[in-house]
Design an enzyme around this catalytic site. Structure first.
Site: not given
Lengths: 443, 298
Positions: A113, A135, A406
């Site tokens: 991210k 969000e 990830s």
């Protein structure tokens, strides 16, 4: 008349001629998908964002600063780790398949991210805005956004479904430690989709000072394209690394797909390598037949949600259906429009992985390699195990699989502890004799 | 001021003089020297039967144009009041196709005098099928559709379908819209252009955005013949203020709010809805003193 494979190759090369490099396709549309299905009030801000982001990507001052931050702050390049003990379970040791993990879990804040967040946060500074909103579902994107906001001195508000604030209380505390305000969303299903609704409402009201730091490759143009650009570094590094380590391109690339940013990030570098097969693994939840899943390609149909046309879980009236997954990060009823495009183009294949399969792969990686993956990433690992079995059954040996790991699983330890019954009789319980996973209410 | 010449058509004329049923209605009211009152209610709240009653009660109390809201799971342009009502309507089992019944009821009840516009988030129309929805809505007597999350740039199918079936299409403009986008939106709209008074979602506000009057002027200058203002209007005084410069005043949350309280008997809630509507209707009637029957925009 050429035979089928030749015709397929012709079709594919035609697609390349028409579309140029698939890796560089620009919005607002990816084939029939994408667009800008948002209130007019947001269009000026989206136009400004598109202009600024294109200018920034062509400005060495911007790209240089982002590269410096990735090197000195994020910890890029992230390593590529071969996992031979895990690979023995991937279609059998005798098949000789090799599995490599792209270690996005080792980035600062523990997931991919941060790639997107730092890029957008630098853009916010360029645009002269002072406030970011975001969000979050599991909290990974919220934590990354709060981190970048602290680093770059931006006011930060994170919307999070009330149910998720309870499931991920530690990440709420983490965001608050970093100086962000966390707003629990109490309307609708109280999960990620409702957090996005609330962030969009905030953005409409405050768009002059505020940037919506959207966390994945969904949303109105230019988000799907821009977020891909900030994540393409994953695939570019991985492609170079695997060429060096394996001496060739992988046979297949596997990634989990919620909104789809990590998957698009790693796929992108291989989109124009026709021999590399791309697999996205969606949350199959309790099984696609159960209705409790987030398998948009198996159980959804094209529709519009949150500004983009894409595959969507919806009922006959077009109302959004609730999604379900053991992993909050994959628990979203739609998917990035670029994935819908790759799906319909046949360039990538999307398959569901159930909660049970993901949790087994989660445990296997812990035991065989000493790596605790995010449950999201465990869906990609389960997918790789399936690809290995399939290859072996079809008589293909020595396959090279590249899996995008990830995120790390620290945030999921409580969930896993309950799932495998590791929290009862702490200290005496033998984790190897687990009592089966916990009941529904505990998940 | 650009726009129409002000030679308004009689309301009961068979073919719409403006090419739009809503446009004709607004022009007729303009000839009376006032703005239209456009009242919103979500269909199916608290249930389909009572919600038909509420819509007709609102019409009887003085709205000139009805806006029928299609409840949607993800209403990003709506504030808490309409969100709550939509959530309750969906929980009560309202279906997208029910909106046709409402359009029929309004058309029958008013002999076609009061146009009924549907307000729908786009996915509901997409799922129904854009052309089938337009066809069925027109057949049911509906006047057109307001599309809060569809911009003209994405609306080719809808523009074709609304042309084919003679429906109004109301797109929105906002204080952030550029001149170029005001032109685009004005040219694409039929009936009127919906000017969002403020940057934000639906819901009552102390003050209607001060940028609303300028936005109406700018939208007219960009070619719009009729511009109605929504977001934030809840009282007769606010309606009078907005009705001074806009061709219509759109009210939603303030009307919905009168129906929300489950502990109040239904008849009392209908009374409150009618009282609120009457106050707003009075507001648009005193907005332009002395303008009555002049037949031109002052």
């Amino acid at each position: 008349m050429p035979d089928q494979p030749v015709r397929d190759a012709l079709t594919e090369s035609l697609a390349h001629q028409v579309l140029g490099r698939l890796a560089d396709v620009q919005g607002p549309y990816f084939g029939d998908f994408g667009g800008r299905f948002v209130p007019e009030a947001l269009i000026a801000a989206l136009d400004e964002l598109e202009t600024e982001y294109r200018k920034a990507l062509g400005d060495p001052a911007f790209t240089g600063e982002l590269a410096r931050l990735h090197r000195e702050y994020t910890g890029r390049p992230s390593p590529l780790t071969e996992v031979p003990r895990f690979a023995e379970h991937c279609g059998g040791a005798e098949a000789g398949h090799r599995v490599f993990l792209k270690r996005e879990d080792l980035n600062h804040t523990g997931s991919h991210k941060i790639n997107n967040v730092l890029g957008q946060a630098l853009l916010v500074k360029r645009m002269g805005k002072t406030r970011v909103i975001a969000e979050t579902g599991a909290g990974q994107h919220g934590v990354a956004t709060a981190t970048a906001a602290a680093l770059l001195d931006l006011e930060c508000v994170v919307y999070m479904g009330e149910e998720d604030t309870q499931r991920q209380a530690l990440n709420v505390a983490r965001m608050r430690l970093l100086g962000a305000e966390v707003v629990p969303v109490t309307i609708g299903a109280r999960t990620l989709k409702d957090a996005i609704n609330e962030a969009l409402r905030d953005w409409v009201a405050n768009v002059e000072t505020t940037h919506y730091l959207l966390g994945t490759v969904t949303g109105p143009h230019p988000f799907p394209e821009m977020v891909r650009e900030f994540h393409r570094i994953i695939g570019e590094e991985a492609r170079e690394q695997i060429l060096e380590r394996a001496g060739r391109l992988p046979d297949a690339v596997a990634a989990c797909v919620g909104g789809g940013s990590n998957a698009l990030g790693i796929f992108n570098a291989f989109l124009d390598d026709d021999a590399v097969v791309l697999y996205g693994f969606e949350a199959g939840g309790e099984g696609v037949d159960s209705g409790r899943h987030a398998a948009r390609f198996s159980g959804g149909a094209p529709g519009v949600l949150h500004g983009a046309r894409s595959y969507l879980l919806q009922d006959d009236d077009g109302q959004t259906l609730p999604s379900h997954s053991v992993s909050a990060g994959l628990d979203y009823p739609s998917v990035g429009p670029a994935h819908s495009w790759l799906h319909d183009l046949g360039r990538a294949a999307y398959e569901p992985v159930t909660d049970d399969e993901a949790m087994e792969a989660f445990r296997l990686l812990c035991r065989t390699e000493g790596i605790i993956p995010a449950i999201e990433s465990a869906h990609a690992l389960a997918g790789a195990l399936r690809l290995g079995r399939r290859a072996t059954q079809e008589g293909r040996t020595g396959q090279v699989f590249l899996v995008n790991l990830s995120g790390r699983g620290d945030k999921d330890v409580a969930t896993a502890g309950r799932w495998f019954g590791l929290l009862d009789d702490a200290g005496t319980h033998d984790a190897g004799q687990d009592a089966g996973h916990a009941t529904e209410g505990d998940r | 001021m650009s726009g129409t010449t002000g030679t308004a058509a009689p309301a009961d004329m068979a073919a719409p003089a403006t090419g739009s049923r809503t446009g004709d209605r607004i022009e007729a009211l303009r000839a009376e020297g006032r703005a239209a009152l456009i009242g919103y209610l979500p269909i199916g709240f608290p249930d389909v039967e009572r919600s038909v009653e509420a819509v007709l009660a609102m019409v009887d109390a003085g709205v000139d144009v009805v806006e029928l809201g299609m409840p949607y799971t993800d209403p990003v342009m709506d504030g808490p009041v309409i969100q709550r009502a939509a959530e309750a309507a969906l929980a009560g089992g309202v279906r997208a196709r029910d909106v046709l019944r409402f359009a029929e009821a309004v058309a029958e009840h008013t002999g076609g005098r009061v146009p009924a516009l549907v307000m729908s988030y786009w996915n509901l129309v997409l799922r129904y099928g854009v052309d089938p929805f337009a066809r069925d809505l027109a057949a049911a007597g509906g006047a057109g559709v307001i599309t809060p999350d569809l911009i003209p740039d994405e609306g080719a199918d809808w523009i074709a379908a609304s042309d084919a079936h003679g429906l109004d299409r109301v797109f929105l403009v906002a204080p952030s819209s550029t001149t170029e986008r005001l032109r685009l939106t004005a040219a694409a709209s039929r009936g009127f252009v919906y000017a969002a008074s403020t940057m934000g979602v639906t819901g009552a506000r102390e003050q209607v955005g001060e940028r609303a009057e300028q936005l109406v002027a700018d939208t007219r200058a960009a070619g719009a013949e009729r511009v109605c203002v929504g977001l934030g209007v809840s009282t007769g005084d606010q309606a009078a203020e907005v009705g001074r410069y806009a061709d219509g005043v759109i009210v939603g949350s303030a009307l919905v709010r009168t129906l929300l309280d489950d502990d109040t008997p239904w008849a009392a809630r209908l009374d409150a809805l009618q009282a609120r509507t009457a106050d707003l209707a009075d507001g648009v009637r005193r907005a332009r003193p002395g303008a009555a029957s002049r037949g031109t925009r002052s």
